[in-house]
Design an enzyme around this catalytic site. Structure first.
Site, PDB file in Angstrom:
ATOM      1  N   HIS A  77     -25.349  -0.986  -5.636  1.00 31.15           N
ATOM      2  CA  HIS A  77     -24.584  -0.873  -6.887  1.00 31.15           C
ATOM      3  C   HIS A  77     -24.889  -2.018  -7.841  1.00 31.15           C
ATOM      4  CE1 HIS A  77     -21.017   1.305  -8.687  1.00 31.15           C
ATOM      5  NE2 HIS A  77     -21.626   2.256  -7.983  1.00 31.15           N
ATOM      6  N   HIS A  79     -29.439  11.208  -9.218  1.00 28.71           N
ATOM      7  CA  HIS A  79     -28.085  10.675  -9.103  1.00 28.71           C
ATOM      8  C   HIS A  79     -27.111  11.731  -9.607  1.00 28.71           C
ATOM      9  CE1 HIS A  79     -24.722   8.206 -10.954  1.00 28.71           C
ATOM     10  NE2 HIS A  79     -24.789   7.627  -9.764  1.00 28.71           N
TER      11      HIS A  79
END
Length: 398
Positions: free
Chosen positions: A206, A307
């Protein structure tokens, strides 16, 4: 002057329908045409930017009214070129949602699934992965205990998945400390013991590590457990840092969810800084831009794993893209993000084990129940990024 074609299809309106799904508001986009019953659905969800994206869609709509929705490339070009200023993620997300809906109209008008229009089938099923809690927000981002990770990972495997992604790298700074590395090791050891050696595990950093050194320290801990890839080990935008990580990492490196368009992927691919590209088809400009990114990745020997923690229309668009993309690797999905995920939208995604089946209905094969959607009106999303603060008060990347 040529007489007007009585069979012409033109865009008569663009509408948005916002559905609150806790961490995200799904921004569903409906493109209407002059043909009775012919319309298309897209999705332009962007966490914490809902009102901005809806406004951008309203601004872009006049540019395409009266145009043929089947001229997808031309419509996208008009919205991009005639916007004058280079579009960031808000504008690109707005265009993506509209573009998805244009493909849906095109497919319905032709009686073909969208993947046919994108070049046709390149596989017989689409491999997918989910997250802890099957996508539930608190499970994805707040699982920090070995007992909980064992419980939630077991449920993912019991649901038939053979791949999952976890966020177990803590909020950090420029260096790691031994206790944090031991904790990540314990979490990963528990996870691997729980799911066994044949379930693929992906680690989402992340972008939480603030340096190449910190990223590599965690990768050294994770590598013995054979992750499929380590995602966003450093913040996007620093191609040299990403290249340095990729060059020294024993595990494959993935990135791309926050890159907008081919323009931002180009330097990453040119630098050989990534092994798996992760364009978000909701944010990068749509399916056409996604195919351009995938084609260049193919030339560079890079796989594509889109994604997609977004809503069900985004999932449908990704499914059609994956069917038609030769260098596709695996697809993210979060169908358990909310308990009513399948109530608002009837989608073509039919999962058998860890694979979505190839759809055959025209367009994306989706139907939106607008009355059901109205039960979940806009609310500000859960501001989970506000948790990205270290013990001493330092604000860091979420």
């Amino acid at each position: 002057m040529q007489p007007e074609d009585p069979g012409a299809i033109t865009i008569t309106g663009v509408e948005t329908l916002v559905v609150n799904a806790e961490m995200r508001n799904w921004i569903l986009v409906k493109v209407r045409t002059n043909v009775d019953g012919l319309y298309g659905w897209g999705e332009a969800s962007l966490n914490w930017k809902t009102r901005s994206v809806v406004g951008a869609i309203e601004d872009l709509t006049p540019m395409i009214l009266g145009r043929d929705p089947r001229d997808v490339a031309q419509c996208v070009r008009v919205m991009t070129k005639h916007s004058y200023y280079r579009l960031g993620v808000i504008g690109a997300t707005a265009i993506s949602g509209i573009e998805h809906a244009l493909w849906d109209v095109f497919g319905k008008s032709a009686g073909l699934p969208v993947w046919r229009l994108l070049g046709g089938r390149t596989r017989d099923a689409v491999r997918v992965y989910t997250h802890l809690g099957l996508g539930d927000m608190t499970s994805v981002y707040d699982t920090v205990d070995t007992g909980v990770i064992r419980e939630k990972a077991s449920k993912v495997v019991e649901a038939g998945y053979d791949a999952l992604k976890v966020v177990i790298v803590p909020y950090g700074h420029h260096l790691t400390v031994a206790a944090e590395r031991r904790h990540v090791d314990a979490m990963m050891s528990t996870l691997r013991d729980t799911v066994g050696p044949d379930v693929d595990v992906m680690i989402d950093f992340h972008g939480r590590t603030a340096s190449v050194a910190a990223a590599l320290q965690y990768i050294e801990v994770l590598a013995p457990y054979d992750p499929l890839f380590c995602e966003e080990p450093v913040q996007p935008g620093d191609t040299e840092a990403l290249r340095a990580v990729a060059a020294r990492s024993p595990s494959p490196i993935a990135t791309g969810e926050r890159l907008v368009g081919l323009r931002e992927f180009l330097p990453v691919l040119a630098a050989k800084a990534v092994h798996v590209a992760q364009p978000d088809l909701n944010h990068t400009g749509g399916l056409l831009e996604g195919t351009r990114i995938a084609a260049l990745c193919d030339v560079e020997g890079v796989g594509v794993a889109p994604h997609n923690p977004n809503g069900p229309v985004a999932g449908a668009a990704a499914l059609h893209f994956d069917v038609a993309t030769p260098n596709f690797v695996i697809q993210e999905e979060m169908s358990g993000a909310v308990s009513w995920y399948d109530d608002v939208v009837s989608t073509p995604m039919r999962r058998v084990g860890s694979h979505w089946q190839v759809p055959t209905a025209p367009g994306f094969g989706i139907e939106v129940d607008e009355r059901e959607a109205a039960k979940h009106p806009y609310r500000p999303e859960v501001p989970h990024s506000s948790s990205a603060v270290l013990a001493d008060g330092t604000v860091v990347d979420w």
